[in-house]
Design a protein around this motif. Structure first.
Motif, mmCIF file in Angstrom:
data_model
loop_
_atom_site.group_PDB
_atom_site.id
_atom_site.type_symbol
_atom_site.label_atom_id
_atom_site.label_comp_id
_atom_site.label_asym_id
_atom_site.label_seq_id
_atom_site.Cartn_x
_atom_site.Cartn_y
_atom_site.Cartn_z
ATOM 1 N N ARG A 23 14.380 -52.103 -8.899
ATOM 2 C CA ARG A 23 14.849 -50.858 -9.685
ATOM 3 C C ARG A 23 13.867 -49.676 -9.403
ATOM 4 O O ARG A 23 14.256 -48.713 -9.166
ATOM 5 C CB ARG A 23 15.282 -51.149 -11.147
ATOM 6 C CG ARG A 23 15.648 -49.917 -11.838
ATOM 7 C CD ARG A 23 16.190 -50.326 -13.362
ATOM 8 N NE ARG A 23 15.099 -50.621 -13.976
ATOM 9 C CZ ARG A 23 15.075 -51.822 -14.735
ATOM 10 N NH1 ARG A 23 15.816 -52.691 -14.207
ATOM 11 N NH2 ARG A 23 13.796 -52.196 -15.217
ATOM 12 N N GLU A 24 12.684 -50.001 -9.782
ATOM 13 C CA GLU A 24 11.534 -49.190 -9.693
ATOM 14 C C GLU A 24 11.334 -48.695 -8.063
ATOM 15 O O GLU A 24 10.980 -47.496 -7.989
ATOM 16 C CB GLU A 24 10.013 -49.694 -10.242
ATOM 17 C CG GLU A 24 10.226 -49.675 -11.646
ATOM 18 C CD GLU A 24 10.787 -48.719 -12.299
ATOM 19 O OE1 GLU A 24 10.055 -47.518 -12.454
ATOM 20 O OE2 GLU A 24 11.416 -48.672 -13.142
ATOM 21 N N GLY A 25 11.565 -49.236 -7.032
ATOM 22 C CA GLY A 25 11.155 -48.932 -5.676
ATOM 23 C C GLY A 25 9.772 -48.092 -5.564
ATOM 24 O O GLY A 25 9.470 -47.224 -4.900
ATOM 25 N N THR A 26 8.857 -49.035 -6.260
ATOM 26 C CA THR A 26 7.341 -48.276 -6.168
ATOM 27 C C THR A 26 6.798 -48.251 -4.630
ATOM 28 O O THR A 26 7.311 -48.978 -3.924
ATOM 29 C CB THR A 26 6.426 -49.126 -7.014
ATOM 30 O OG1 THR A 26 7.138 -49.491 -8.132
ATOM 31 C CG2 THR A 26 5.006 -48.613 -7.208
ATOM 32 N N ASP A 27 6.137 -47.263 -4.698
ATOM 33 C CA ASP A 27 5.413 -46.944 -3.255
ATOM 34 C C ASP A 27 4.160 -47.712 -3.258
ATOM 35 O O ASP A 27 3.389 -47.569 -4.049
ATOM 36 C CB ASP A 27 5.588 -45.527 -2.868
ATOM 37 C CG ASP A 27 4.606 -45.024 -1.554
ATOM 38 O OD1 ASP A 27 4.586 -46.341 -0.911
ATOM 39 O OD2 ASP A 27 4.260 -44.046 -1.381
ATOM 40 N N TYR A 28 3.803 -48.655 -2.281
ATOM 41 C CA TYR A 28 2.364 -49.471 -2.368
ATOM 42 C C TYR A 28 1.698 -48.946 -1.402
ATOM 43 O O TYR A 28 0.978 -49.643 -0.911
ATOM 44 C CB TYR A 28 2.884 -50.940 -2.201
ATOM 45 C CG TYR A 28 3.504 -51.380 -3.591
ATOM 46 C CD1 TYR A 28 2.967 -52.095 -4.331
ATOM 47 C CD2 TYR A 28 4.944 -51.380 -3.678
ATOM 48 C CE1 TYR A 28 3.307 -52.689 -5.614
ATOM 49 C CE2 TYR A 28 5.522 -52.051 -4.783
ATOM 50 C CZ TYR A 28 4.454 -52.818 -5.831
ATOM 51 O OH TYR A 28 5.228 -53.084 -6.793
ATOM 52 N N GLY A 29 1.902 -47.469 -0.663
ATOM 53 C CA GLY A 29 1.200 -47.072 0.257
ATOM 54 C C GLY A 29 1.371 -47.637 1.895
ATOM 55 O O GLY A 29 2.573 -48.036 2.106
ATOM 56 N N ASP A 30 0.358 -47.613 2.546
ATOM 57 C CA ASP A 30 0.594 -48.400 3.831
ATOM 58 C C ASP A 30 0.876 -49.712 4.131
ATOM 59 O O ASP A 30 1.388 -50.063 5.073
ATOM 60 C CB ASP A 30 -0.689 -47.952 4.845
ATOM 61 C CG ASP A 30 -0.987 -46.397 4.724
ATOM 62 O OD1 ASP A 30 0.173 -45.683 4.895
ATOM 63 O OD2 ASP A 30 -2.238 -46.114 4.906
ATOM 64 N N VAL A 31 0.451 -50.679 2.973
ATOM 65 C CA VAL A 31 0.632 -52.211 3.182
ATOM 66 C C VAL A 31 1.962 -52.227 2.518
ATOM 67 O O VAL A 31 2.344 -52.002 1.387
ATOM 68 C CB VAL A 31 -0.271 -52.961 2.375
ATOM 69 C CG1 VAL A 31 -0.202 -54.192 2.393
ATOM 70 C CG2 VAL A 31 -1.692 -52.332 3.095
ATOM 71 N N GLU A 32 2.671 -52.990 3.295
ATOM 72 C CA GLU A 32 4.102 -53.601 2.676
ATOM 73 C C GLU A 32 3.817 -55.084 1.954
ATOM 74 O O GLU A 32 3.244 -55.899 2.573
ATOM 75 C CB GLU A 32 5.085 -53.672 3.729
ATOM 76 C CG GLU A 32 6.371 -53.984 3.466
ATOM 77 C CD GLU A 32 7.192 -52.983 2.492
ATOM 78 O OE1 GLU A 32 7.759 -53.517 1.419
ATOM 79 O OE2 GLU A 32 6.908 -51.799 2.527
ATOM 80 N N GLU A 36 7.407 -61.683 -3.702
ATOM 81 C CA GLU A 36 6.650 -62.474 -4.520
ATOM 82 C C GLU A 36 5.208 -61.864 -5.102
ATOM 83 O O GLU A 36 4.766 -61.966 -6.011
ATOM 84 C CB GLU A 36 6.252 -63.565 -3.616
ATOM 85 C CG GLU A 36 7.552 -64.545 -3.421
ATOM 86 C CD GLU A 36 8.117 -64.942 -4.788
ATOM 87 O OE1 GLU A 36 7.016 -65.466 -5.830
ATOM 88 O OE2 GLU A 36 9.083 -64.961 -5.031
ATOM 89 N N ALA A 37 4.736 -61.059 -4.081
ATOM 90 C CA ALA A 37 3.461 -60.371 -4.383
ATOM 91 C C ALA A 37 3.601 -59.301 -5.306
ATOM 92 O O ALA A 37 2.715 -59.013 -6.271
ATOM 93 C CB ALA A 37 2.736 -59.860 -3.083
ATOM 94 N N LYS A 38 4.733 -58.389 -5.309
ATOM 95 C CA LYS A 38 5.087 -57.447 -6.090
ATOM 96 C C LYS A 38 5.257 -57.954 -7.669
ATOM 97 O O LYS A 38 4.855 -57.526 -8.733
ATOM 98 C CB LYS A 38 6.224 -56.695 -5.692
ATOM 99 C CG LYS A 38 5.937 -55.820 -4.601
ATOM 100 C CD LYS A 38 7.551 -55.175 -4.133
ATOM 101 C CE LYS A 38 7.181 -54.452 -2.800
ATOM 102 N NZ LYS A 38 8.499 -53.806 -2.337
ATOM 103 N N VAL A 39 6.007 -59.285 -7.572
ATOM 104 C CA VAL A 39 5.991 -59.888 -8.928
ATOM 105 C C VAL A 39 4.784 -60.300 -9.486
ATOM 106 O O VAL A 39 4.724 -60.410 -10.565
ATOM 107 C CB VAL A 39 7.124 -61.034 -8.716
ATOM 108 C CG1 VAL A 39 7.306 -61.896 -9.804
ATOM 109 C CG2 VAL A 39 8.717 -60.443 -8.314
ATOM 110 N N ALA A 40 4.050 -60.778 -8.782
ATOM 111 C CA ALA A 40 2.732 -61.372 -9.305
ATOM 112 C C ALA A 40 1.917 -60.192 -9.747
ATOM 113 O O ALA A 40 1.035 -60.443 -10.739
ATOM 114 C CB ALA A 40 1.925 -62.158 -7.974
ATOM 115 N N GLN A 41 2.015 -59.213 -9.126
ATOM 116 C CA GLN A 41 1.384 -57.919 -9.675
ATOM 117 C C GLN A 41 1.859 -57.654 -11.053
ATOM 118 O O GLN A 41 0.917 -57.229 -11.716
ATOM 119 C CB GLN A 41 1.536 -56.890 -8.618
ATOM 120 C CG GLN A 41 0.544 -56.783 -7.348
ATOM 121 C CD GLN A 41 0.735 -55.751 -6.475
ATOM 122 O OE1 GLN A 41 1.801 -55.015 -6.533
ATOM 123 N NE2 GLN A 41 0.099 -55.713 -5.203
#
Length: 82
Positions: A23-32, A36-41
């Motif tokens: 839902r948030e569609g957060t911009d994580y910069g140059d790295v995709e 799983e990594a987003k959930v872990a964060q």
């Protein structure tokens, strides 16, 4: 109302976090990052107290908010009651 994330079933917590990330569609910069990594964060932010699960009685829904967002909500509630 804050819901302690430790009290949720791990699958329920994962689904809430996954829904939030999508839902948030957060911009994580140059790295995709993978889902799983987003959930872990987000899970780490919940563990560290930087984020929390918030149940809105008005909307009858649960979302994840930052500590700053929670403080702002508390300020609104206190100023409305004056």
């Amino acid at each position: 109302m804050i819901i302690p994330h430790e009290q949720l079933d791990k699958d329920t917590l994962y689904n809430l976090i996954e829904s939030y990330v999508l839902r948030e569609g957060t911009d994580y910069g140059d790295v995709e990052y993978s889902m799983e990594a987003k959930v872990a964060q987000v899970k780490q932010q919940l563990h560290n107290g930087e984020a929390m699960l918030f149940f809105s009685e008005l909307h009858e829904s649960v979302t994840i908010i930052s500590k700053g967002e929670f403080k702002a909500l508390q300020s609104e509630v206190h100023s409305d009651s004056l």
